[in-house]
Design an enzyme around this catalytic site. Structure first.
Site, PDB file in Angstrom:
ATOM      1  N   GLY A   1       0.837  -1.207   0.000  1.00 43.90           N
ATOM      2  CA  GLY A   1       0.000   0.000   0.000  1.00 43.90           C
ATOM      3  C   GLY A   1       0.867   1.250   0.000  1.00 43.90           C
ATOM      4  O   GLY A   1       2.099   1.175  -0.068  1.00 43.90           O
ATOM      5  N   PHE A   2       0.208   2.363   0.101  1.00 45.10           N
ATOM      6  CA  PHE A   2       0.894   3.660   0.029  1.00 45.10           C
ATOM      7  C   PHE A   2       1.915   3.813   1.170  1.00 45.10           C
ATOM      8  O   PHE A   2       3.126   3.906   0.929  1.00 45.10           O
ATOM      9  CB  PHE A   2      -0.183   4.753   0.045  1.00 45.10           C
ATOM     10  CG  PHE A   2       0.293   6.125   0.376  1.00 45.10           C
ATOM     11  CD1 PHE A   2       1.363   6.690  -0.300  1.00 45.10           C
ATOM     12  CD2 PHE A   2      -0.350   6.872   1.365  1.00 45.10           C
ATOM     13  CE1 PHE A   2       1.805   7.979   0.014  1.00 45.10           C
ATOM     14  CE2 PHE A   2       0.070   8.146   1.676  1.00 45.10           C
ATOM     15  CZ  PHE A   2       1.154   8.700   1.013  1.00 45.10           C
ATOM     16  N   ILE A   3       1.451   3.781   2.406  1.00 42.26           N
ATOM     17  CA  ILE A   3       2.382   3.972   3.530  1.00 42.26           C
ATOM     18  C   ILE A   3       3.297   2.749   3.672  1.00 42.26           C
ATOM     19  O   ILE A   3       4.507   2.878   3.880  1.00 42.26           O
ATOM     20  CB  ILE A   3       1.614   4.244   4.849  1.00 42.26           C
ATOM     21  CG1 ILE A   3       0.807   5.548   4.721  1.00 42.26           C
ATOM     22  CG2 ILE A   3       2.580   4.328   6.035  1.00 42.26           C
ATOM     23  CD1 ILE A   3      -0.008   5.927   5.953  1.00 42.26           C
TER      24      ILE A   3
ATOM     25  N   GLY B   1      -3.796  -2.105  -2.311  1.00 37.74           N
ATOM     26  CA  GLY B   1      -2.386  -1.826  -2.624  1.00 37.74           C
ATOM     27  C   GLY B   1      -2.115  -2.134  -4.089  1.00 37.74           C
ATOM     28  O   GLY B   1      -3.015  -2.548  -4.829  1.00 37.74           O
TER      29      GLY B   1
ATOM     30  N   LEU C   1      -0.497  -2.652   8.840  1.00 37.98           N
ATOM     31  CA  LEU C   1      -1.033  -1.538   8.053  1.00 37.98           C
ATOM     32  C   LEU C   1      -2.158  -1.988   7.133  1.00 37.98           C
ATOM     33  O   LEU C   1      -2.774  -1.160   6.459  1.00 37.98           O
ATOM     34  CB  LEU C   1       0.077  -0.891   7.202  1.00 37.98           C
ATOM     35  CG  LEU C   1       1.346  -0.415   7.916  1.00 37.98           C
ATOM     36  CD1 LEU C   1       2.261   0.312   6.936  1.00 37.98           C
ATOM     37  CD2 LEU C   1       1.019   0.517   9.057  1.00 37.98           C
TER      38      LEU C   1
ATOM     39  N   THR D   1     -12.526  -6.417   7.157  1.00 40.75           N
ATOM     40  CA  THR D   1     -11.064  -6.315   6.988  1.00 40.75           C
ATOM     41  C   THR D   1     -10.429  -5.717   8.232  1.00 40.75           C
ATOM     42  O   THR D   1      -9.426  -6.219   8.738  1.00 40.75           O
ATOM     43  CB  THR D   1     -10.715  -5.415   5.778  1.00 40.75           C
ATOM     44  OG1 THR D   1     -11.422  -5.879   4.655  1.00 40.75           O
ATOM     45  CG2 THR D   1      -9.234  -5.400   5.494  1.00 40.75           C
TER      46      THR D   1
ATOM     47  N   ALA E   1      -1.614   0.518  12.847  1.00 39.66           N
ATOM     48  CA  ALA E   1      -1.923   1.806  12.215  1.00 39.66           C
ATOM     49  C   ALA E   1      -3.379   2.150  12.477  1.00 39.66           C
ATOM     50  O   ALA E   1      -4.277   1.390  12.130  1.00 39.66           O
ATOM     51  CB  ALA E   1      -1.684   1.717  10.712  1.00 39.66           C
TER      52      ALA E   1
ATOM     53  N   TYR F   1     -16.092   3.350   9.675  1.00 35.68           N
ATOM     54  CA  TYR F   1     -14.631   3.306   9.582  1.00 35.68           C
ATOM     55  C   TYR F   1     -14.016   3.694  10.923  1.00 35.68           C
ATOM     56  O   TYR F   1     -13.162   2.985  11.466  1.00 35.68           O
ATOM     57  CB  TYR F   1     -14.165   4.247   8.466  1.00 35.68           C
ATOM     58  CG  TYR F   1     -12.673   4.305   8.284  1.00 35.68           C
ATOM     59  CD1 TYR F   1     -11.906   3.147   8.254  1.00 35.68           C
ATOM     60  CD2 TYR F   1     -12.015   5.535   8.127  1.00 35.68           C
ATOM     61  CE1 TYR F   1     -10.526   3.203   8.079  1.00 35.68           C
ATOM     62  CE2 TYR F   1     -10.647   5.593   7.949  1.00 35.68           C
ATOM     63  CZ  TYR F   1      -9.910   4.441   7.934  1.00 35.68           C
ATOM     64  OH  TYR F   1      -8.553   4.498   7.758  1.00 35.68           O
TER      65      TYR F   1
END
Ligand code: UDP
Length: 339
Positions: free
Chosen positions: A10-12, A36, A76, A95, A117, A149
Site C-alpha cells: 500500500g501507500f504507507i 495496494g 497496516l 477487513t 496503524a 470506519y
C-alpha cells in the site's frame, strides 16, 4: 532487524518497506492487493532482503510463519479511504476488525511487537482541536456509513490495547492524520491525488462541500520517520500516538495551491456532499493533531512544507503518465483515470 508489514504494497507500507530496506533491515510484506498495488513495490523486488507474499492476512498459517520470521509486525493492512468505506461497509468492517484480531493473535503467541496503524478518523466530529490522544471520541449515528470506519479503527485500538493489558503483548498505536505523497491513489476518495490528477488532466478540480473544511497534510516521508522513531523507544510501548503535522489548510486553498503548482487551467468546482458521497453524509470541519506526545516520545515533529509534497506528487503523476502517453494514448488515459 526483520520486519513484517501487512499491507506492505500500500501507500504507507511501501514507503516504510523502502526505508527499512535502505537502512539494511530485512522486510517481509503480506498484501492481497485489494487496495495496494504491485507497482508500489516493483522496484524493491530485486533486493535480496525483500520478501513479498501475495496473500490475505486471513491466511492464518502464512501469517503465523511470517510472524515467526519477524521481530516486529507493522499492521497496516486495512480498508481505508472515505469512498471505499461508504461504498463497501461490509468489507471495511470485516477487513479492519477481523484482520487486526488475526495479527494480534498470531503475534501474541510469540510476543512480537505489533505496531497498529490507526487514523485521525477515530476523533470523529469532535471540534476540540487540536486533538489529544486521550480526548473523547465523537462519532455520528450507526445509520451513517461513514462512522463505521472510525468505529472499526477504534475497535482495532481497543483490541490492540487489550492484548497489551491482558496478555502483556507489546504494542504501539499510531493515529495517522491525512498522510500524503507519491503512490497514494485517489481511487478511494483521498483528496490530494484526486486534485493533482484533475489539475494535470485539465478537468474540473472537485471540492466537496463548502471547501471551508480544513485538514493538516503530512508528507509520507515524515510519517515514516515518525514510525521508525516511535519504534526506537521503549516508552512508546502501550501508547497511542498522533502522527501528522499541525499546518492547517482549507480544501478550497488546497485546490488553488494544486492548480498553481501544476500550472493548470482547470476550473475549481464545488460538489455537494450528498452528490459526492451519499445523502446525509457528514464531514468534519477541522482535524488538527496535538503533536506534543509524538514530540515528547521521539523528539520529532514533521515539517516538510506542503508545497514540496504537492510538487513530488505532481512529478509522480507525470512520471507515471509519460511513457504510456508516448506509446498508446488510450492506456495512458485509463491509467490516470483509475488513480
Ligand atoms: N475532498 C474533496 N474532493 C475530493 C476528495 C475529497 O473536496 O475529490 C474533501 C473531503 O470531503 C474532505 C477532505 O477533502 O473534506 C479530505 O478528504 P480525504 O478523503 O482525503 O480525507 P479525510 O476526509 O479522511 O480527512
Amino acid at each position: 532487524m526483520r520486519y513484517l508489514i501487512t499491507g506492505g504494497a500500500g501507500f504507507i507500507g511501501s514507503h516504510l518497506a523502502e526505508a527499512l530496506l535502505a537502512r539494511g533491515d530485512e522486510v517481509f510484506i503480506l498484501d492481497d492487493l485489494s487496495t495496494g498495488s504491485v507497482e508500489n513495490v516493483r522496484h524493491l523486488k530485486t533486493n535480496a532482503r525483500f520478501h513479498y507474499f501475495y496473500d490475505s492476512i486471513s491466511n492464518k498459517h502464512l501469517l503465523a510463519e511470517l510472524v515467526d520470521e519477524s521481530e516486529v509486525v507493522f499492521h497496516l493492512a486495512a480498508a481505508v479511504g472515505v469512498r471505499l468505506i461508504v461504498e463497501s461497509p461490509v468489507r471495511t468492517l470485516e477487513t479492519n476488525v477481523y484482520g487486526t484480531q488475526q495479527v494480534l493473535d498470531a503475534a501474541s503467541k510469540k510476543k512480537k511487537l505489533v505496531f497498529t496503524a490507526s487514523t485521525s478518523e477515530v476523533y470523529g466530529k469532535s471540534e476540540k482541536v487540536p486533538f489529544h490522544e486521550d480526548a473523547d471520541l465523537v462519532l455520528g449515528p450507526t445509520t451513517k456509513g461513514r462512522w463505521s470506519y472510525a468505529a472499526s479503527k477504534a475497535l482495532d485500538e481497543f483490541l490492540t490495547l487489550s492484548y497489551w493489558k491482558e496478555k502483556n503483548q507489546p504494542v504501539i498505536i499510531a493515529r495517522f492524520f491525512n498522510t500524503v505523497g507519491p503512490r497514494q491513489t485517489g481511487r478511494y476518495g483521498m483528496v490530494l491525488p484526486n486534485f493533482v490528477r484533475q489539475a494535470i488532466e485539465g478537468s474540473p478540480i472537485t471540492v466537496y462541500g463548502s471547501g471551508q473544511q480544513s485538514r493538516c497534510f503530512c508528507d509520507v516521508r515524515d510519517t515514516i520517520e515518525a514510525i521508525v522513531r516511535l519504534l526506537g523507544t521503549d516508552r512508546s510501548v502501550g501508547e497511542v500516538v498522533n502522527v501528522g503535522t499541525n499546518e492547517e489548510i482549507s480544501i478550497d486553498a488546497l485546490a488553488c495551491l494544486v492548480k498553481e503548482r501544476a500550472g493548470s487551467s482547470s476550473p475549481i468546482t464545488h460538489v455537494p456532499y450528498d452528490q459526492a458521497y451519499e445523502p446525509g453524509f457528514e464531514d468534519m470541519l477541522r482535524r488538527v493533531p496535538s503533536l506534543e506526545k509524538l514530540s515528547r516520545l521521539t523528539g520529532f515533529r514533521p515539517s516538510t512544507p506542503l508545497t514540496e509534497t504537492i510538487d513530488r506528487v505532481i512529478d509522480h503523476f507525470h512520471a507515471r503518465l509519460a511513457p504510456a502517453t508516448r506509446s498508446i494514448d488510450g492506456i495512458a488515459t485509463t491509467a490516470a483515470a483509475s488513480d
